[in-house]
Design a protein around this motif. Sequence first.
Motif, mmCIF file in Angstrom:
data_model
loop_
_atom_site.group_PDB
_atom_site.id
_atom_site.type_symbol
_atom_site.label_atom_id
_atom_site.label_comp_id
_atom_site.label_asym_id
_atom_site.label_seq_id
_atom_site.Cartn_x
_atom_site.Cartn_y
_atom_site.Cartn_z
ATOM 1 N N SER B 229 0.861 -1.188 0.000
ATOM 2 C CA SER B 229 0.000 0.000 0.000
ATOM 3 C C SER B 229 0.897 1.239 0.000
ATOM 4 C CB SER B 229 -0.866 0.020 1.247
ATOM 5 O OG SER B 229 -0.029 0.189 2.378
ATOM 6 N N LYS B 230 0.289 2.387 -0.256
ATOM 7 C CA LYS B 230 1.053 3.631 -0.265
ATOM 8 C C LYS B 230 1.732 3.874 1.070
ATOM 9 C CE LYS B 230 -2.032 6.673 -2.175
ATOM 10 N NZ LYS B 230 -2.425 8.052 -2.537
ATOM 11 N N GLU B 231 0.974 3.633 2.146
ATOM 12 C CA GLU B 231 1.509 3.895 3.488
ATOM 13 C C GLU B 231 2.732 3.024 3.763
ATOM 14 O OE1 GLU B 231 -1.670 3.630 2.760
ATOM 15 O OE2 GLU B 231 -2.267 5.697 3.198
ATOM 16 N N SER B 241 7.273 5.748 10.039
ATOM 17 C CA SER B 241 5.946 5.993 9.486
ATOM 18 C C SER B 241 5.767 7.490 9.236
ATOM 19 C CB SER B 241 4.877 5.472 10.428
ATOM 20 O OG SER B 241 4.878 6.215 11.604
ATOM 21 N N VAL B 242 5.137 7.823 8.144
ATOM 22 C CA VAL B 242 4.927 9.234 7.795
ATOM 23 C C VAL B 242 3.458 9.524 7.610
ATOM 24 C CG1 VAL B 242 6.968 10.219 6.725
ATOM 25 C CG2 VAL B 242 5.710 8.446 5.533
ATOM 26 N N LEU B 243 3.164 10.784 7.886
ATOM 27 C CA LEU B 243 1.798 11.243 7.699
ATOM 28 C C LEU B 243 1.684 11.723 6.261
ATOM 29 C CD1 LEU B 243 -0.362 11.403 9.868
ATOM 30 C CD2 LEU B 243 0.191 13.824 10.127
ATOM 31 N N ASP B 438 12.979 15.695 0.433
ATOM 32 C CA ASP B 438 12.537 14.344 0.791
ATOM 33 C C ASP B 438 11.231 14.358 1.595
ATOM 34 O OD1 ASP B 438 13.886 14.399 3.780
ATOM 35 O OD2 ASP B 438 15.038 15.442 2.249
ATOM 36 N N ILE B 439 10.583 13.221 1.625
ATOM 37 C CA ILE B 439 9.245 13.143 2.226
ATOM 38 C C ILE B 439 9.217 13.630 3.676
ATOM 39 C CG2 ILE B 439 7.393 11.601 2.980
ATOM 40 C CD1 ILE B 439 7.677 9.979 0.653
#
Lengths: 323, 506
Positions: B229-231, B241-243, B438-439
């Motif tokens: 999944s994207k998450e 983990s990112v929001l 970056d993310i």
Amino acid sequence: MEFLSDIASLINSTLRISTPLVFAAMAGIFAERSGVIDFSLEGKMLMAAFVAAVGSYYLGNPWLGLLLAIIVCVCLSMLHGFASVTHKGDQVVSCVAINILIIGLTTALAAAWFGQAGLTPTLNEDQRFLEIHLPFADALRDIPVIGTLYSDILSGHYVFVYLAYLSVPLVFWIVFKTSFGLRLRAVGENPSAVDTAGINVFTMRYKALAINGVLIAFAGAHLSTAVNANFFREMSAGRGYLALAAMIFGKWHPKTALIACLLFGFTDALQIRLQGVELPAIGEIPVQLIQALPYILTVVLLAGFVGKAIAPNAIGQPYIKER
Amino acid sequence: MVSPILELTNINKSFGHVQANKNINLKINKGTIHGIIGENGAGKSTLMSIVFGLYQANSGSIKINGKEINLRSPRDSIINGIGMVHQHFMLVENFTVLENIILGFEGETVFGEKLQKAKEDLEKLCQTYNFNIDLDATISDLSVGFRQRVEILKSLYRGAEILILDEPTGVLTPQEVDELFKILRSLKDEGKTIVLITHKLIEIMDLTSEVSVMRQGEMVGHTKTEDTSKEQLAEMMVGRSVLLRVDKKKIKKGEIIFKVNNLSVKDDLDVTRVKDVNLEICSGEILGIAGVTGNGQTELLEALSGIRKVESGSIKLFGEKISDQNNFLNPRMLKEKGLAHVPEDRQRMGLISDFKAHENLIFGYHDQEPYSKSAILNNKEITEYSNKVMQEYDVRPNSPNLITSNFSGGNQQKIILSRELNENPKVLLVGQPTRGVDIGAIEFIHQRLIDMRDKGAAILLASVELDEILSLSDRIIVMFDGKIVGEKENKNVTDRELGLLMAGVA
């Protein structure tokens, strides 16, 4: 008839004076189209003049002198390439270094070998190029217009004059009609595109510089073994820079660069003509002003009339493949 | 089982001290669309440049169809059926399409027969894939979408079986992206293998059947796209983990504080790039400007921030005219009036890359107390401040004496942001805040912008990333060819709708 023969002789000298400019401009086109700035046309022309004169003097054959000049000029071009292509040095700095080196080197070598600073011995008829008289030039001279055109304008030049003007269509053909030309232009515009097409950018630039060396040698040999019969100090007299200006004015294109060279040649021919001539109403124009004419023209043309002279996109930038 | 069409084993590559690829293993199966995802600087492009022969690996082996090959230059790769569409197109702009495609593969010394044959072959290829490209057109006259097709055509003409695309959608409108994906799917159906390098999760989910994730030069995972999944992918990319969504409070819109009337702006070449633009921004709102690069956003932002002269029209801040065709306040005066600017080109305008971080952090305030006194810099004060602010903005590494160009894009952007937000500006102009970032840093930067909005600042956000516009803005305007072609409240707006406006067709 007086007037017509004046014009004919003016055109004749324009063709002769433009010759080294044309060779140098064509040489410049190869270097700069590949993305390498070449201010060292001036120095290489001077070196070629020196080497051709010395070579002809010792070997007794002007063609061998020319050959030596070609070899030396190609070496100088390779030196420029080594500094600015392989080692990614500043291209202008490399050129200036070459120019300065050669002004000193020619003077010093002449002093060491011939005992006169910056002067080589006068060449005899066997050691230099002579004017070529086209067949029937004398016989046809009296035919109106055609005779003048053939005998007074086309005939009676040194071999370099003919070669220079033949080189222009040849350069045009190479640059625009062959795959080498396509790659040459591409490497000056976007070397990354050339690299990703599987062609070695450095090899391409070295090849372009080699051709540049060959062409500029002709310009130098013309000065010292054809129009003059010896080498003298700084005899290139800014012609390399003038040719560079002509090339830029001609937008890195052989045909328009030729026109620019002829224009510069013409003003030079004109200034020689005008020296000491009394002009109505103005009187005699100071020699210094007349002699400055081609240079003033250069500045004016480059500043005002070039418009958007769009240089090859990647000119002056060393190609850096990896970060 | 058949051997994979491309197999990389233990690939290592360093640039100086930086190891861009560490022991990379990768298998790509024939006839698939394989995604490689990772943040900027994760080493994706380096890896693919090695496969394309542009860079040479320090160690490791590359096999094509089970056979080990030695790739010394792109020529070797091309001969082995590898084609690559680079992020920055490898096209000579003043050449024609045909000249660009045959470059290096002319097949003859003097142009003649082969050129004619190439033209015929290319016309057939264009028909097969429905490319609709004029081979005699000059590249500089083509839109970005078409230039990309030329790149694809170039690879196909040179016999590519494996086609690598490096961040192909960055410069495209959503419609152009659809077109591109259609082309890629049809190529896959023909049996070609596609490798898609991207940092956009949605593209991976949309298009690929398998995906490999890279992080800091290492390959951190392979999976079938349907099993992830994207998450999950985002977590693998960042390592935590990112929001992915920005949490935004309800808007508390105040009065109009920034107003632009009939603004026109010319660029350096004297071309009018902003045409008769009207806009207003209220305190407490984010106004997003969407548009494809080069539709006047740059010049608009420069005019608003006092860098570029206004051709006609006026700009008002708190009802006071700050700019019209006769005079304009310079950025320094604007700063004193409460306007801050995060320029879109951070390398050129946002920072002095050769300066140390602490110098950039106070630049513009360097002649004010406490950073200097009587024209002499107070280094102690500056260092103290720098340490504090770098911690607050989570700039890594936290070393004020490091040369700015040694920071990553995201950290450079944080340095600019901290400087510009320093004095709590009333109006904030932001251009491409997360380009090349970056993310993890994106998350941080977005949160800061939202905080400023909630504190009552008026924010103008110009971005080519539609996701960014959609997730941050309260109101969206779309620019095309220098004009505002649409304005929408950010409620139920889709990227498709905006895409049509951006392409100038709606």
